[in-house]
Enzyme design. Sequence first.
Site, mmCIF file in Angstrom:
data_model
loop_
_atom_site.group_PDB
_atom_site.id
_atom_site.type_symbol
_atom_site.label_atom_id
_atom_site.label_comp_id
_atom_site.label_asym_id
_atom_site.label_seq_id
_atom_site.Cartn_x
_atom_site.Cartn_y
_atom_site.Cartn_z
ATOM 1 N N TYR A 141 40.631 48.632 39.713
ATOM 2 C CA TYR A 141 40.751 47.868 38.690
ATOM 3 C C TYR A 141 41.334 48.009 37.243
ATOM 4 O O TYR A 141 42.145 47.622 37.047
ATOM 5 C CB TYR A 141 39.601 47.433 38.005
ATOM 6 C CG TYR A 141 38.908 46.774 38.158
ATOM 7 C CD1 TYR A 141 39.351 46.548 40.386
ATOM 8 C CD2 TYR A 141 37.613 44.749 38.810
ATOM 9 C CE1 TYR A 141 38.719 45.369 40.904
ATOM 10 C CE2 TYR A 141 37.937 43.929 38.860
ATOM 11 C CZ TYR A 141 38.231 43.667 40.436
ATOM 12 O OH TYR A 141 37.841 42.566 41.417
ATOM 13 N N ASP A 223 38.286 48.883 56.818
ATOM 14 C CA ASP A 223 38.679 47.350 57.432
ATOM 15 C C ASP A 223 37.201 47.014 58.071
ATOM 16 O O ASP A 223 36.858 46.473 59.022
ATOM 17 C CB ASP A 223 39.832 47.473 58.123
ATOM 18 C CG ASP A 223 40.076 49.038 58.461
ATOM 19 O OD1 ASP A 223 39.265 49.912 58.173
ATOM 20 O OD2 ASP A 223 40.942 48.992 59.453
ATOM 21 N N ASP A 247 35.050 44.502 45.083
ATOM 22 C CA ASP A 247 34.268 42.955 44.708
ATOM 23 C C ASP A 247 34.568 42.491 46.263
ATOM 24 O O ASP A 247 33.965 41.447 46.346
ATOM 25 C CB ASP A 247 35.581 42.939 43.945
ATOM 26 C CG ASP A 247 36.030 41.506 43.346
ATOM 27 O OD1 ASP A 247 34.832 41.415 43.324
ATOM 28 O OD2 ASP A 247 37.320 40.960 43.399
ATOM 29 N N ASP A 251 31.675 39.672 47.939
ATOM 30 C CA ASP A 251 31.525 38.221 48.144
ATOM 31 C C ASP A 251 31.473 37.965 49.701
ATOM 32 O O ASP A 251 30.982 36.908 50.377
ATOM 33 C CB ASP A 251 33.206 37.562 48.166
ATOM 34 C CG ASP A 251 33.404 37.222 46.872
ATOM 35 O OD1 ASP A 251 32.755 37.528 45.085
ATOM 36 O OD2 ASP A 251 34.398 36.258 46.047
#
Length: 354
Positions: A141, A223, A247, A251
Amino acid sequence: MENNIVLLPGDGIGPEVVGQAVRVLEAAAAAAGTSLRFTERLLGGCSIDQYGTAMTEETLADCQQADAVLLGAVGGPKWDDPQAKVRPEQGLLGLRKGLGVFANLRPVRVHPALVSASPLKPERLAGVDLIVVRELTGGLYFGQPKGRQMVDGHEQAVDTLVYTDEEIRRVVRLAFRFAQQRRKKVTSVDKANVLESSRLWRKVAVEVAAEFPDVALEHMLVDTASMRLVTSPAAIDVLVTENMFGDILTDEASVLAGSMGMLPSASLGEGGAGLYEPIHGSAPDIAGKGIANPLGTILSTALLLRYSLNQPEAAARIEAAVDKAISDGLRTVDLGGSLTSRQMTDEVLALLNV
Ligand code: IPM
Ligand code: MG
């Protein structure tokens, strides 16, 4: 002593959920004999509309001087033009960086009464109680260089994933400290088979683990972690990872809890103001209707009381009241019920005092 809290309701449903959560925060703090002073400021799209920037320097300074910051959500279709020079998200990222909150804690618990609200099989959800510790002020980021340039007649875009050993060490240490209070297991998530930054991450994680002989460390590729989060989430205690990996994984993890609307977060640095926000976004589709689930923000105020105001009992009372509300079958629309944000909050307030 009076505690200074900056409120950043933001955009979309942000003002609705913050408005409700503040009622619970005030009640719990008052019961604990703590007095709070609130200052409200603009962040995100509403700040762009008012000042032309997603966060003013004054707002950042106010947050830096506060004991804690409670944030709703930023963003919405109005400011979504990818070509725009100013974006609501810049306010959020600038705030995180400006407060130095390098560790974002996202606890995920599955309330037994909400098991059916998750798309996962009930047996996979039994015993899920995990915390993701997401690195928040570095990684992909924030790494430089970042931007666009022309290369051999083609437009090129670059983002950089960069970490120093110190940035990794402080967040991994924090994850180990949390694990010590829990089931004593840290899952460090990286992509060490491909990324150099991940190989440094792994090396530092091993060094930190030596400081915590009572805590077990496992490494997991990102993964694999994305798969394990849905196949065997109960096996995870504390998961620590890079900013963007975190991030994405949070979710995914929110699906376990039945609704994104349920999940709180705390962003912490070394001292200074903590930043508290629900993990859901501004939900423009339901904004202004008064039906957003306020529980993620209410639970964020519990984290605020625990980590910034050192009021663990008041925090636990809020969490118990929310648990009881869910056990009693009280539901907002996202969970198949019909309570408004205010009604749900009224119920939590009533349960706070029993
Ligand atoms: C989050 C959000 C933010 C992030 C966005 C709004 C910039 O997705 O808090 O997870 O990516 O960090
Ligand atoms: Mg996100």
